[in-house]
Design a protein around this motif. Structure first.
Motif, PDB file in Angstrom:
ATOM      1  N   ASN A  58       0.939  -0.936  -0.253  1.00 33.93           N
ATOM      2  CA  ASN A  58      -0.126  -0.511   0.224  1.00 33.93           C
ATOM      3  C   ASN A  58       0.694   1.062   0.312  1.00 33.93           C
ATOM      4  O   ASN A  58       1.553   1.294   0.674  1.00 33.93           O
ATOM      5  N   PRO A  59       1.433   1.523  -1.299  1.00 31.62           N
ATOM      6  CA  PRO A  59       1.998   2.737  -1.641  1.00 31.62           C
ATOM      7  C   PRO A  59       1.503   4.243  -0.477  1.00 31.62           C
ATOM      8  O   PRO A  59       3.096   4.787   0.173  1.00 31.62           O
ATOM      9  N   LEU A  60       0.718   4.413  -0.473  1.00 30.33           N
ATOM     10  CA  LEU A  60       0.273   5.484   0.426  1.00 30.33           C
ATOM     11  C   LEU A  60       0.488   5.541   1.764  1.00 30.33           C
ATOM     12  O   LEU A  60       1.230   6.247   2.457  1.00 30.33           O
ATOM     13  N   ARG A  87      -0.256   7.585 -10.264  1.00 23.79           N
ATOM     14  CA  ARG A  87       0.809   7.600  -9.243  1.00 23.79           C
ATOM     15  C   ARG A  87       1.192   8.168  -8.812  1.00 23.79           C
ATOM     16  O   ARG A  87       3.039   8.235  -8.946  1.00 23.79           O
ATOM     17  N   ASP A  88       0.742   9.575  -8.645  1.00 26.09           N
ATOM     18  CA  ASP A  88       1.219  10.322  -7.927  1.00 26.09           C
ATOM     19  C   ASP A  88       0.297  10.469  -6.428  1.00 26.09           C
ATOM     20  O   ASP A  88      -0.257  10.532  -6.182  1.00 26.09           O
ATOM     21  N   ILE A  89       1.587  10.610  -5.143  1.00 25.08           N
ATOM     22  CA  ILE A  89       1.067  11.066  -4.468  1.00 25.08           C
ATOM     23  C   ILE A  89       1.845  12.177  -3.594  1.00 25.08           C
ATOM     24  O   ILE A  89       2.441  12.737  -3.830  1.00 25.08           O
ATOM     25  N   PHE A  90       0.185  12.946  -3.510  1.00 25.53           N
ATOM     26  CA  PHE A  90       0.528  13.880  -2.560  1.00 25.53           C
ATOM     27  C   PHE A  90      -0.204  13.660  -1.268  1.00 25.53           C
ATOM     28  O   PHE A  90      -0.464  14.011  -0.151  1.00 25.53           O
ATOM     29  N   LEU A  91       1.409  14.267  -0.283  1.00 25.28           N
ATOM     30  CA  LEU A  91       0.729  14.528   0.418  1.00 25.28           C
ATOM     31  C   LEU A  91       1.134  16.011   1.347  1.00 25.28           C
ATOM     32  O   LEU A  91       2.479  16.793   1.449  1.00 25.28           O
ATOM     33  N   ASN A  92      -0.130  16.771   2.425  1.00 21.85           N
ATOM     34  CA  ASN A  92       0.424  17.781   2.705  1.00 21.85           C
ATOM     35  C   ASN A  92       0.791  17.861   4.500  1.00 21.85           C
ATOM     36  O   ASN A  92      -0.633  17.144   4.891  1.00 21.85           O
ATOM     37  N   LEU A  93       1.360  18.156   4.904  1.00 19.48           N
ATOM     38  CA  LEU A  93       2.068  17.902   6.462  1.00 19.48           C
ATOM     39  C   LEU A  93       1.475  19.512   7.130  1.00 19.48           C
ATOM     40  O   LEU A  93       1.625  20.796   6.569  1.00 19.48           O
ATOM     41  N   GLN A 113      10.746  13.807   1.701  1.00 19.12           N
ATOM     42  CA  GLN A 113      10.424  13.799  -0.130  1.00 19.12           C
ATOM     43  C   GLN A 113      10.956  12.889  -0.725  1.00 19.12           C
ATOM     44  O   GLN A 113      10.212  11.653  -1.049  1.00 19.12           O
ATOM     45  N   TYR A 114      12.616  13.351  -0.559  1.00 15.31           N
ATOM     46  CA  TYR A 114      13.321  12.308  -1.450  1.00 15.31           C
ATOM     47  C   TYR A 114      13.274  10.558  -0.455  1.00 15.31           C
ATOM     48  O   TYR A 114      12.588   9.097  -1.416  1.00 15.31           O
ATOM     49  N   LEU A 115      13.517  10.313   0.348  1.00 13.65           N
ATOM     50  CA  LEU A 115      13.696   9.919   1.515  1.00 13.65           C
ATOM     51  C   LEU A 115      12.035   8.756   1.078  1.00 13.65           C
ATOM     52  O   LEU A 115      11.891   7.394   1.139  1.00 13.65           O
ATOM     53  N   ALA A 116      10.622   9.566   1.173  1.00 14.02           N
ATOM     54  CA  ALA A 116       9.795   9.419   1.364  1.00 14.02           C
ATOM     55  C   ALA A 116       9.038   7.771  -0.274  1.00 14.02           C
ATOM     56  O   ALA A 116       8.798   7.572  -0.311  1.00 14.02           O
ATOM     57  N   GLN A 117      10.194   8.771  -1.236  1.00 14.74           N
ATOM     58  CA  GLN A 117       9.790   8.115  -2.535  1.00 14.74           C
ATOM     59  C   GLN A 117      10.692   6.581  -2.445  1.00 14.74           C
ATOM     60  O   GLN A 117       9.882   6.015  -3.015  1.00 14.74           O
ATOM     61  N   LEU A 118      12.149   6.671  -1.487  1.00 14.87           N
ATOM     62  CA  LEU A 118      12.392   5.648  -1.555  1.00 14.87           C
ATOM     63  C   LEU A 118      12.049   4.929  -0.602  1.00 14.87           C
ATOM     64  O   LEU A 118      11.959   2.705  -1.169  1.00 14.87           O
ATOM     65  N   VAL A 119      11.417   4.894  -0.130  1.00 12.49           N
ATOM     66  CA  VAL A 119       9.657   3.613   0.836  1.00 12.49           C
ATOM     67  C   VAL A 119       8.763   3.405  -0.011  1.00 12.49           C
ATOM     68  O   VAL A 119       8.470   1.808  -0.028  1.00 12.49           O
ATOM     69  N   VAL A 120       8.281   4.056  -0.471  1.00 10.68           N
ATOM     70  CA  VAL A 120       6.944   3.454  -1.416  1.00 10.68           C
ATOM     71  C   VAL A 120       7.151   2.657  -2.653  1.00 10.68           C
ATOM     72  O   VAL A 120       6.772   1.736  -2.931  1.00 10.68           O
ATOM     73  N   ARG A 122      10.606   0.757  -2.954  1.00 14.86           N
ATOM     74  CA  ARG A 122      11.501  -0.461  -2.324  1.00 14.86           C
ATOM     75  C   ARG A 122      10.483  -1.610  -3.089  1.00 14.86           C
ATOM     76  O   ARG A 122       9.247  -1.289  -1.901  1.00 14.86           O
ATOM     77  N   GLU A 123      10.776  -2.541  -3.516  1.00 14.55           N
ATOM     78  CA  GLU A 123      10.040  -3.877  -3.241  1.00 14.55           C
ATOM     79  C   GLU A 123       8.943  -3.834  -4.225  1.00 14.55           C
ATOM     80  O   GLU A 123       8.065  -4.450  -3.945  1.00 14.55           O
ATOM     81  N   SER A 124       8.949  -2.422  -4.717  1.00 14.97           N
ATOM     82  CA  SER A 124       7.513  -2.543  -6.093  1.00 14.97           C
ATOM     83  C   SER A 124       7.948  -2.428  -7.948  1.00 14.97           C
ATOM     84  O   SER A 124       8.499  -2.066  -7.593  1.00 14.97           O
ATOM     85  N   ASP A 125       6.564  -3.021  -8.425  1.00 17.43           N
ATOM     86  CA  ASP A 125       7.190  -3.711  -9.723  1.00 17.43           C
ATOM     87  C   ASP A 125       6.504  -2.009 -10.031  1.00 17.43           C
ATOM     88  O   ASP A 125       6.591  -1.989 -11.280  1.00 17.43           O
ATOM     89  N   VAL A 126       6.100  -1.164  -9.270  1.00 16.69           N
ATOM     90  CA  VAL A 126       5.400   0.342 -10.216  1.00 16.69           C
ATOM     91  C   VAL A 126       6.062   1.507  -9.546  1.00 16.69           C
ATOM     92  O   VAL A 126       5.988   1.215  -8.224  1.00 16.69           O
ATOM     93  N   PHE A 127       6.226   2.487 -10.270  1.00 22.44           N
ATOM     94  CA  PHE A 127       6.902   3.388  -9.709  1.00 22.44           C
ATOM     95  C   PHE A 127       6.220   4.070  -9.323  1.00 22.44           C
ATOM     96  O   PHE A 127       5.593   4.607 -10.380  1.00 22.44           O
ATOM     97  N   TYR A 128       6.166   4.532  -8.122  1.00 22.83           N
ATOM     98  CA  TYR A 128       5.127   6.214  -7.467  1.00 22.83           C
ATOM     99  C   TYR A 128       6.093   7.148  -7.135  1.00 22.83           C
ATOM    100  O   TYR A 128       7.323   7.148  -6.826  1.00 22.83           O
TER     101      TYR A 128
END
Length: 204
Positions: A58-60, A87-93, A113-120, A122-128
């Protein structure tokens, strides 16, 4: 635990065993049947069914969990408002210590943002793609960069000499390029390698 292999007298019972151990439901997992098993005769020659059950990614949720945990560790707990568009995830804090998460000129926010993208991914067949904002900081930064582009373009026209900007992430460089794209007296290019890549404004 993201996945496990379970056995049982039947496939259904093996799956149920895995779901109980993973503490999840059938709609949240993918199931691979390794061995269908064999009932045998009067208990002789029977083989258990074997299944591998994996929790669906669950990428989100992955992105939100990462941000919540890091913000807490930084002493700046936040509320996260999220949205997924294809395939775009928007997060507002939002939070009382939001400046801690933004950092100088948005550097901390960019790193998160960069690290969150790496986490999302990781081990995913689809790029978000993950876009992280904090109480409207991105729009304010965009306005600041557009104003900066205009001022520096005037300087280039006045002096007829190149002006180099400070290193920026790619989407901020794009703001500068777009702001001056239609300018009749200057043009822009990018120079250097990340993380020192920067925009150069040239006279035409």
């Amino acid at each position: 635990m993201k996945q496990l292999t379970a056995t049982g007298p039947s496939i259904d019972e093996a799956v149920q065993s895995a779901l109980e151990q993973l503490q999840t439901s059938k709609d949240q997992v993918t199931i691979d049947i390794i061995d269908e098993g064999k009932k045998g005769f009067l208990g002789f020659g029977s083989k258990p069914a074997i299944v591998k059950v994996s929790i669906k990614k669950n990428p989100l949720q992955d992105a939100e969990t990462f941000i919540y945990e890091v913000a807490e560790q930084m002493g700046a707990p936040v509320q996260v408002h999220s949205e997924v568009r294809q395939r775009d995830i928007f997060l507002n804090l939002e939070g009382e210590q939001i400046a801690v998460l933004i950092g100088k000129r948005g550097q901390t926010l960019n790193s998160l943002q960069y690290l969150a993208q790496l986490v999302v991914n990781r081990e995913s067949d689809v790029f978000y793609t993950v876009m992280l904002d904090a109480e409207g900081y991105r729009s304010r930064r965009k306005e600041t960069l557009e104003n900066l582009a205009g001022r520096l373009a005037d300087k280039v026209v006045r002096t007829n000499r190149d002006v180099r900007l400070e290193p920026m992430p790619s989407y901020e460089r794009k703001i500068i390029h777009n702001a001056l794209q239609q300018h009749e007296q200057v043009k822009t290019s990018s120079d250097g390698n990340d993380p020192r890549r920067h925009v150069v404004i040239h006279p035409r």
